[in-house]
Design a protein around this motif. Structure first.
Motif, PDB file in Angstrom:
ATOM      1  N   ARG A  30     -19.011  32.229   2.192  1.00 56.02           N
ATOM      2  CA  ARG A  30     -18.902  31.618   3.518  1.00 56.02           C
ATOM      3  C   ARG A  30     -17.482  31.123   3.771  1.00 56.02           C
ATOM      4  NH1 ARG A  30     -23.279  28.766   1.475  1.00 56.02           N
ATOM      5  NH2 ARG A  30     -22.421  26.729   2.061  1.00 56.02           N
ATOM      6  N   LEU A  31     -16.870  30.516   2.759  1.00 51.93           N
ATOM      7  CA  LEU A  31     -15.501  30.053   2.906  1.00 51.93           C
ATOM      8  C   LEU A  31     -14.558  31.218   3.162  1.00 51.93           C
ATOM      9  CD1 LEU A  31     -13.386  27.792   2.745  1.00 51.93           C
ATOM     10  CD2 LEU A  31     -13.299  28.157   0.263  1.00 51.93           C
ATOM     11  N   TRP A  32     -14.742  32.294   2.401  1.00 54.63           N
ATOM     12  CA  TRP A  32     -13.917  33.488   2.602  1.00 54.63           C
ATOM     13  C   TRP A  32     -14.072  34.024   4.009  1.00 54.63           C
ATOM     14  CZ3 TRP A  32     -15.889  38.549   3.404  1.00 54.63           C
ATOM     15  CH2 TRP A  32     -14.910  39.564   3.427  1.00 54.63           C
ATOM     16  N   HIS A  33     -15.279  34.033   4.543  1.00 54.48           N
ATOM     17  CA  HIS A  33     -15.526  34.534   5.893  1.00 54.48           C
ATOM     18  C   HIS A  33     -14.702  33.762   6.914  1.00 54.48           C
ATOM     19  CE1 HIS A  33     -17.627  34.549   9.799  1.00 54.48           C
ATOM     20  NE2 HIS A  33     -17.953  35.793   9.501  1.00 54.48           N
ATOM     21  N   TRP A  34     -14.736  32.428   6.845  1.00 46.06           N
ATOM     22  CA  TRP A  34     -14.052  31.622   7.852  1.00 46.06           C
ATOM     23  C   TRP A  34     -12.548  31.591   7.650  1.00 46.06           C
ATOM     24  CZ3 TRP A  34     -16.549  31.272  12.010  1.00 46.06           C
ATOM     25  CH2 TRP A  34     -17.951  31.174  12.006  1.00 46.06           C
ATOM     26  N   LEU A  38      -9.723  32.946  10.578  1.00 47.74           N
ATOM     27  CA  LEU A  38      -8.460  32.317  10.955  1.00 47.74           C
ATOM     28  C   LEU A  38      -7.273  33.236  10.672  1.00 47.74           C
ATOM     29  CD1 LEU A  38      -6.940  29.844  11.977  1.00 47.74           C
ATOM     30  CD2 LEU A  38      -6.955  28.941   9.634  1.00 47.74           C
ATOM     31  N   ALA A  39      -7.253  33.851   9.490  1.00 52.10           N
ATOM     32  CA  ALA A  39      -6.132  34.722   9.113  1.00 52.10           C
ATOM     33  C   ALA A  39      -6.025  35.923  10.043  1.00 52.10           C
ATOM     34  CB  ALA A  39      -6.294  35.187   7.666  1.00 52.10           C
ATOM     35  N   ILE A  40      -7.150  36.560  10.349  1.00 49.29           N
ATOM     36  CA  ILE A  40      -7.125  37.744  11.213  1.00 49.29           C
ATOM     37  C   ILE A  40      -6.753  37.359  12.639  1.00 49.29           C
ATOM     38  CG2 ILE A  40      -8.583  39.555  12.226  1.00 49.29           C
ATOM     39  CD1 ILE A  40     -10.064  39.669   9.543  1.00 49.29           C
ATOM     40  N   LEU A  41      -7.195  36.180  13.091  1.00 47.44           N
ATOM     41  CA  LEU A  41      -6.798  35.716  14.423  1.00 47.44           C
ATOM     42  C   LEU A  41      -5.285  35.552  14.506  1.00 47.44           C
ATOM     43  CD1 LEU A  41      -7.519  34.627  17.244  1.00 47.44           C
ATOM     44  CD2 LEU A  41      -7.800  32.367  16.205  1.00 47.44           C
ATOM     45  N   VAL A  42      -4.701  34.898  13.502  1.00 47.35           N
ATOM     46  CA  VAL A  42      -3.250  34.715  13.482  1.00 47.35           C
ATOM     47  C   VAL A  42      -2.542  36.063  13.372  1.00 47.35           C
ATOM     48  CG1 VAL A  42      -1.321  33.735  12.174  1.00 47.35           C
ATOM     49  CG2 VAL A  42      -3.400  32.390  12.535  1.00 47.35           C
ATOM     50  N   LEU A  43      -3.048  36.933  12.512  1.00 47.36           N
ATOM     51  CA  LEU A  43      -2.436  38.250  12.342  1.00 47.36           C
ATOM     52  C   LEU A  43      -2.500  39.077  13.617  1.00 47.36           C
ATOM     53  CD1 LEU A  43      -3.806  39.095   8.786  1.00 47.36           C
ATOM     54  CD2 LEU A  43      -1.385  38.980   9.413  1.00 47.36           C
ATOM     55  N   GLY A  44      -3.642  39.034  14.298  1.00 50.04           N
ATOM     56  CA  GLY A  44      -3.794  39.816  15.517  1.00 50.04           C
ATOM     57  C   GLY A  44      -2.860  39.355  16.624  1.00 50.04           C
ATOM     58  N   ILE A  83      -4.752  37.593  -0.631  1.00 54.05           N
ATOM     59  CA  ILE A  83      -5.221  36.785  -1.758  1.00 54.05           C
ATOM     60  C   ILE A  83      -6.711  36.504  -1.623  1.00 54.05           C
ATOM     61  CG2 ILE A  83      -5.016  34.531  -2.885  1.00 54.05           C
ATOM     62  CD1 ILE A  83      -2.033  34.593  -2.072  1.00 54.05           C
ATOM     63  N   GLY A  84      -7.144  36.179  -0.402  1.00 52.08           N
ATOM     64  CA  GLY A  84      -8.570  35.958  -0.172  1.00 52.08           C
ATOM     65  C   GLY A  84      -9.400  37.183  -0.501  1.00 52.08           C
ATOM     66  N   PHE A  85      -8.863  38.360  -0.198  1.00 50.92           N
ATOM     67  CA  PHE A  85      -9.585  39.605  -0.485  1.00 50.92           C
ATOM     68  C   PHE A  85      -9.726  39.819  -1.988  1.00 50.92           C
ATOM     69  CE2 PHE A  85      -9.822  44.299  -0.818  1.00 50.92           C
ATOM     70  CZ  PHE A  85     -10.984  44.486  -0.096  1.00 50.92           C
ATOM     71  N   LEU A  86      -8.683  39.504  -2.740  1.00 47.17           N
ATOM     72  CA  LEU A  86      -8.764  39.632  -4.203  1.00 47.17           C
ATOM     73  C   LEU A  86      -9.797  38.669  -4.776  1.00 47.17           C
ATOM     74  CD1 LEU A  86      -4.986  39.971  -5.160  1.00 47.17           C
ATOM     75  CD2 LEU A  86      -6.713  41.792  -5.082  1.00 47.17           C
TER      76      LEU A  86
END
Length: 239
Positions: A30-34, A38-44, A83-86
């Motif tokens: 769940r933590l990874w999801h949220w 945030l990361a994808i929003l900033v990246l996009g 890092i989150g993906f790893l």
């Protein structure tokens, strides 16, 4: 009432139960999801402005450093995503059954493919009664692997390859990801494919949010609250 983690489909009516709940998504998932949200929003957002920069502002560029801040936010979010993906891959090994579901598709199972077809028809409003699952339904599992997982790997590889251009040929980024530039042919192709990958991710997010809200309403099982609490609850259609 509770279910074992290995169960994939729930036949609540046959069990004679009107309510059921099961703990599905562990805290790290769940933590990874949220964090990903945030990361994808900033990246996009930052990636869009890197590809289509803002109009020029008055004065010296050193007085503003606007694009510098945008690029820094993009790079920082990229590191968070990678890092989150790893960490997420690690948790697929040590977590519960549902932590691995996104990474493993039972493509050899005829029953699984038939349920993929059923779910597609359900989303197309061609089926009237939904099936209820623990974890992702088969179509969602396929989309998570086919669009999100592969796109995330693609964006990490191409993103770090572009970062390696600025870091230099003696950097660890170039040592690990320099081959991606050669594979793309040239840096312009690499930038184009990375930009297109962003739109694939945006398309997935739109479908993902729509499906989660739709299932929460129509399939009588919690979706949105599950990724917050980790518990999926079910209701009989009689309720």
């Amino acid at each position: 009432m509770s279910f074992t983690a290995e169960e994939s489909s729930l036949e609540l009516k046959q069990r004679g139960e009107r309510h059921a709940s099961i703990y599905v998504y562990e805290a790290p998932v769940r933590l990874w999801h949220w964090v990903n949200v945030l990361a994808i929003l900033v990246l996009g957002v930052t990636g869009y402005f890197i590809g289509s920069p803002l109009p020029s502002v008055s004065g010296e560029a050193s007085d503003w450093f606007l694009m510098g801040y945008i690029r820094f936010a993009h790079f920082a979010a990229g590191y968070v995503l990678a890092i989150g993906f790893l960490v997420r891959i690690y948790w697929a090994f040590v977590g519960n059954h549902h932590a691995r579901q996104m990474f493993i598709l039972p493509i050899w199972s005829v029953k699984w493919w038939s349920e993929v077809l059923f779910e597609f028809k359900w989303y197309m409003f061609l089926e009237k009664i939904p099936k209820k699952y623990v974890g992702h339904n088969p179509l969602a599992q396929l989309m998570m692997f086919g669009m999100f997982l592969t796109c995330t790997v693609f964006m990490i590889l191409t993103g770090f390859a572009m970062y390696a251009e600025g870091a230099g040929m003696d950097s660890w980024q170039h040592a690990l990801f320099g081959w991606v530039i050669d594979l793309a042919g040239n840096t312009q192709n690499l930038h184009t494919w990375h930009h297109l990958g962003m739109w694939v991710m945006v398309t997935f997010i739109i479908l993902h949010v729509y499906a989660a809200i739709r299932e929460d309403i129509m399939s009588r099982q919690t979706m949105i609250s599950t990724i917050i609490s980790g518990v999926r609850s079910y209701k009989d259609d009689k309720d």
